[in-house]
Motif scaffolding. Structure first.
Motif, PDB file in Angstrom:
ATOM      1  N   GLU A   1      -5.210  -6.054   2.638  1.00 55.26           N
ATOM      2  CA  GLU A   1      -6.054  -5.170   1.761  1.00 55.26           C
ATOM      3  C   GLU A   1      -5.723  -3.860   1.692  1.00 55.26           C
ATOM      4  OE1 GLU A   1     -10.429  -5.706   2.488  1.00 55.26           O
ATOM      5  OE2 GLU A   1     -10.241  -7.769   2.219  1.00 55.26           O
ATOM      6  N   THR A   2      -6.092  -2.946   0.846  1.00 54.22           N
ATOM      7  CA  THR A   2      -5.749  -1.543   0.698  1.00 54.22           C
ATOM      8  C   THR A   2      -6.271  -0.929   1.824  1.00 54.22           C
ATOM      9  OG1 THR A   2      -5.952  -1.694  -1.570  1.00 54.22           O
ATOM     10  CG2 THR A   2      -6.209   0.569  -0.617  1.00 54.22           C
ATOM     11  N   GLY A   3      -5.310  -0.062   2.518  1.00 53.58           N
ATOM     12  CA  GLY A   3      -6.031   0.651   3.931  1.00 53.58           C
ATOM     13  C   GLY A   3      -5.932   0.042   5.068  1.00 53.58           C
ATOM     14  N   THR A   4      -5.371  -1.223   5.234  1.00 55.52           N
ATOM     15  CA  THR A   4      -5.316  -1.867   6.429  1.00 55.52           C
ATOM     16  C   THR A   4      -4.173  -1.498   7.332  1.00 55.52           C
ATOM     17  OG1 THR A   4      -3.830  -3.555   4.942  1.00 55.52           O
ATOM     18  CG2 THR A   4      -6.391  -3.917   5.656  1.00 55.52           C
ATOM     19  N   GLY A   5      -3.218  -0.884   7.056  1.00 53.38           N
ATOM     20  CA  GLY A   5      -2.270  -0.190   7.628  1.00 53.38           C
ATOM     21  C   GLY A   5      -0.772  -0.820   7.551  1.00 53.38           C
ATOM     22  N   LYS A   6      -0.577  -1.213   6.247  1.00 57.78           N
ATOM     23  CA  LYS A   6       0.590  -1.922   6.050  1.00 57.78           C
ATOM     24  C   LYS A   6       1.741  -1.136   6.197  1.00 57.78           C
ATOM     25  CE  LYS A   6      -0.673  -3.146   1.773  1.00 57.78           C
ATOM     26  NZ  LYS A   6      -2.219  -2.718   1.830  1.00 57.78           N
ATOM     27  N   GLU A   7       1.856   0.195   5.810  1.00 57.43           N
ATOM     28  CA  GLU A   7       3.018   1.232   6.124  1.00 57.43           C
ATOM     29  C   GLU A   7       2.907   1.477   7.502  1.00 57.43           C
ATOM     30  OE1 GLU A   7       4.530   5.656   5.064  1.00 57.43           O
ATOM     31  OE2 GLU A   7       3.103   4.801   3.615  1.00 57.43           O
TER      32      GLU A   7
ATOM     33  N   LEU B   1     -10.225  -4.634   8.153  1.00 56.31           N
ATOM     34  CA  LEU B   1     -11.094  -3.990   9.238  1.00 56.31           C
ATOM     35  C   LEU B   1     -12.367  -4.675   9.690  1.00 56.31           C
ATOM     36  CD1 LEU B   1     -10.975  -1.614  11.724  1.00 56.31           C
ATOM     37  CD2 LEU B   1     -12.234  -0.231   9.744  1.00 56.31           C
ATOM     38  N   ARG B   2     -13.020  -5.311   8.717  1.00 54.61           N
ATOM     39  CA  ARG B   2     -14.375  -5.914   8.921  1.00 54.61           C
ATOM     40  C   ARG B   2     -14.056  -7.426   9.950  1.00 54.61           C
ATOM     41  NH1 ARG B   2     -13.225  -5.739   3.539  1.00 54.61           N
ATOM     42  NH2 ARG B   2     -12.632  -7.762   2.761  1.00 54.61           N
TER      43      ARG B   2
ATOM     44  N   PRO C   1     -14.863  -1.188   2.953  1.00 57.85           N
ATOM     45  CA  PRO C   1     -13.892  -1.637   1.785  1.00 57.85           C
ATOM     46  C   PRO C   1     -12.722  -0.846   1.754  1.00 57.85           C
ATOM     47  CG  PRO C   1     -15.902  -0.183   1.056  1.00 57.85           C
ATOM     48  CD  PRO C   1     -16.112  -0.550   2.570  1.00 57.85           C
ATOM     49  N   GLY C   2     -12.523   0.238   2.370  1.00 54.34           N
ATOM     50  CA  GLY C   2     -11.374   1.165   2.409  1.00 54.34           C
ATOM     51  C   GLY C   2     -10.421   0.937   3.796  1.00 54.34           C
ATOM     52  N   ASN C   3     -11.032   0.064   4.565  1.00 49.30           N
ATOM     53  CA  ASN C   3     -10.257  -0.395   5.844  1.00 49.30           C
ATOM     54  C   ASN C   3      -9.976   0.735   6.857  1.00 49.30           C
ATOM     55  OD1 ASN C   3     -10.064  -3.366   5.564  1.00 49.30           O
ATOM     56  ND2 ASN C   3      -9.420  -2.750   3.778  1.00 49.30           N
ATOM     57  N   VAL C   4      -8.993   0.527   7.729  1.00 47.06           N
ATOM     58  CA  VAL C   4      -8.786   1.761   8.362  1.00 47.06           C
ATOM     59  C   VAL C   4      -8.621   3.072   7.992  1.00 47.06           C
ATOM     60  CG1 VAL C   4      -6.918   2.588  10.296  1.00 47.06           C
ATOM     61  CG2 VAL C   4      -7.540  -0.019   9.905  1.00 47.06           C
ATOM     62  N   ARG C   5      -8.221   3.196   6.541  1.00 43.78           N
ATOM     63  CA  ARG C   5      -7.932   4.387   6.108  1.00 43.78           C
ATOM     64  C   ARG C   5      -9.292   5.007   5.746  1.00 43.78           C
ATOM     65  NH1 ARG C   5      -5.215   3.430   0.921  1.00 43.78           N
ATOM     66  NH2 ARG C   5      -3.376   3.394   2.198  1.00 43.78           N
ATOM     67  N   GLU C   6     -10.235   4.250   5.373  1.00 51.80           N
ATOM     68  CA  GLU C   6     -11.448   4.669   5.082  1.00 51.80           C
ATOM     69  C   GLU C   6     -12.290   5.278   6.169  1.00 51.80           C
ATOM     70  OE1 GLU C   6     -15.864   3.443   2.959  1.00 51.80           O
ATOM     71  OE2 GLU C   6     -14.186   1.949   3.503  1.00 51.80           O
ATOM     72  N   LEU C   7     -11.901   4.452   7.790  1.00 52.05           N
ATOM     73  CA  LEU C   7     -12.382   5.046   8.978  1.00 52.05           C
ATOM     74  C   LEU C   7     -11.749   6.189   9.245  1.00 52.05           C
ATOM     75  CD1 LEU C   7     -13.951   4.449  11.154  1.00 52.05           C
ATOM     76  CD2 LEU C   7     -12.327   3.026  12.234  1.00 52.05           C
TER      77      LEU C   7
END
Length: 485
Positions: A167-173, A309-310, A347-353
């Protein structure tokens, strides 16, 4: 234990490896079939097995399981041709330590691999954790994540394409950077490009470069990423957004290692390693005919799926600690505040955190030392309320409670949550929004069904009549759908 088992039905391979390894002081046994392999496993102990995945009477993956069962400490190197690299990757998932491609082109590298496995060099958890920490990739405590990063580490040294989904923001990069740092290309450029953020013409120019005068504004010749990172790593983020025309050109690069600048006539060569990332299921986009199938299979040699992240909420304290350290902050979170972070759906995963922690440290540093629930963004409080209601909604329907007030409260929280999501698109995941819409539908239907039962004194036939629906649909809403949700 310096005993090595070589399993290959090609006699030349067995003879070559026996000569090579015995010269280095190892004791080598050779098996040319599955039966011979099992006989040797019953009679000898081995520290390393070199196993071909294709044998006339056995499946290499089945033999791998036998080896790991009989000799749990035995290291295993899978030997494979290019066409069976995906099988080799499956073998690594089943416990193989490494794989090599036949024919053996770099004998020195083969010897290094074998010596490293015997001496446990470069294959320790400490090495992986150190590399991960260096790029900011939090492994955490979940076995799924440890398995993921171990697989990423093992394939990092291979010159194979990798597809990273999540998902978006999970840390793919961040995972892509980990692979780059764990590879022999670590001293070469790592360049990431978002395929969905650029127009067709600009993306083409960025990737392949252009000649002077190729289009309006091309006043000079310009090298593209395939030239700049020719010995390095290229991350194609959101590759599902790439236009069909660029997909065709990328496929040619993967097949021939050749490309031409926009407006150019001379083919150029590149040795760039391709890592592709997508928040969408790329296989599904192929089925929907939105992405080339042949390109998908070229990219999908190794697939790494990063969980949301959830799904990793127990690791949230580790992420928070890392982001506080990164922001040079001495703040701490109260237990109540941390529990709210762990229960929020992100919903924005690690990036949101990360953005949330940065926002809090910016606003709170110097004013207080501990973050409490009152300091958290409203969306986290509202999100926790919705999560609580979702859990409660899975309970059996009661016919004695009036849920009108409860529904009003839920609708208010739901509306506020949607507005916050709309105002914070950088931390937005439409899959999460779709789930919230389904939850809204479920809560409204359930409330009406319960209220109808109350007014009908528990008579389901009359309650269905009140709602102007069939008894069959009423039973579905009351029982089956409640179970599904």
């Amino acid at each position: 234990m310096d005993n090595i088992l070589v399993v290959d039905d090609e006699q030349e391979v067995g003879n070559f490896l026996s000569f090579l390894l015995e010269e280095k002081g190892y004791r080598v046994s050779v098996a040319e079939s599955g039966k011979q392999t099992l006989d040797l496993l019953n009679d000898h102990k081995f520290g390393l097995a070199m196993l071909d995945v294709r044998l006339p009477d056995a499946n290499g993956l089945d033999l791998l399981k036998e080896i790991k069962q009989k000799l749990p400490l035995c290291k295993v190197i899978i030997m494979t041709g290019y066409s069976t690299v995906k099988t080799a990757v499956e073998a690594i998932k089943l416990g193989a330590n490494d794989y090599i491609e036949k024919p053996f082109e770099d004998i020195d590298q083969l010897e290094v691999q074998i010596d490293a496995l015997f001496n446990d060099k470069d294959y320790t958890e400490n090495t992986i954790e150190s590399l991960a920490h260096g790029v900011g990739f939090i492994i955490g405590q979940q076995a799924k994540m440890k398995h993921l990063v171990t697989l990423a580490y093992k394939i990092a040294s291979k010159n194979v394409n990798v597809l990273i989904e999540g998902e978006t923001g999970t840390g793919k990069e961040v995972l892509a950077r980990f692979i780059h740092q764990a590879s022999a290309r670590r001293d070469q450029p790592f360049i990431g490009i978002n395929c969905g953020a650029l127009s067709h013409a600009l993306l083409e120019s960025e990737l392949f470069g252009h000649e002077k005068g190729a289009f309006t504004g091309a006043v000079n010749q310009r090298s593209g990423i395939f030239e700049i990172a020719s010995q390095g790593t290229l991350l194609l983020d959101e590759i599902a957004e790439m236009t069909p025309a660029v997909q065709v050109k990328l496929l040619r690069v993967l097949e021939t290692r050749e490309f031409m600048r926009v407006g150019g006539e001379k083919p150029l060569r590149t040795n760039t390693r391709i890592l592709a990332a997508s928040h969408a299921n790329l296989g599904e986009t192929v089925r929907q005919q939105q992405f080339r199938e042949d390109l998908f299979y070229r990219l999908d040699v190794v697939k790494l799926q990063i969980p949301s992240l959830r799904e990793r909420n127990k690791d949230i304290p580790l992420f928070v600690s890392y982001f506080l350290e990164k922001n040079s902050s001495s703040l701490t979170f109260s237990d109540e505040a941390m529990n709210l972070l762990k229960n929020y759906s992100w919903p924005g995963n690690v990036r949101e955190l990360a953005n949330t922690v940065t926002q809090l440290t910016t606003l709170m540093d110097g004013e207080k030392t501990t973050i409490t629930p009152a300091d958290l963004p409203e969306k986290i409080i509202l999100g926790n309320e919705i999560q609580t209601r979702e859990k409660n909604s899975s309970q059996p329907v009661q016919t004695t409670d009036d849920d009108t007030t409860d529904l009003k409260s839920f609708l208010n929280a739901w509306e506020n949550h949607m507005i916050h999501s709309l105002e914070d698109l950088r931390n937005f995941d439409f899959n999460h929004i779709e789930n919230q819409i389904k939850e809204l539908e479920h809560r409204v239907e359930t409330t009406f069904v319960k209220q109808a039962l109350i007014e009908a004194d528990g008579n389901r036939k009359e309650a269905a009549h009140l709602l102007n629906i069939s008894q069959r649909k009423f039973r579905y809403l009351l029982n089956e759908k409640n179970k599904e949700d």
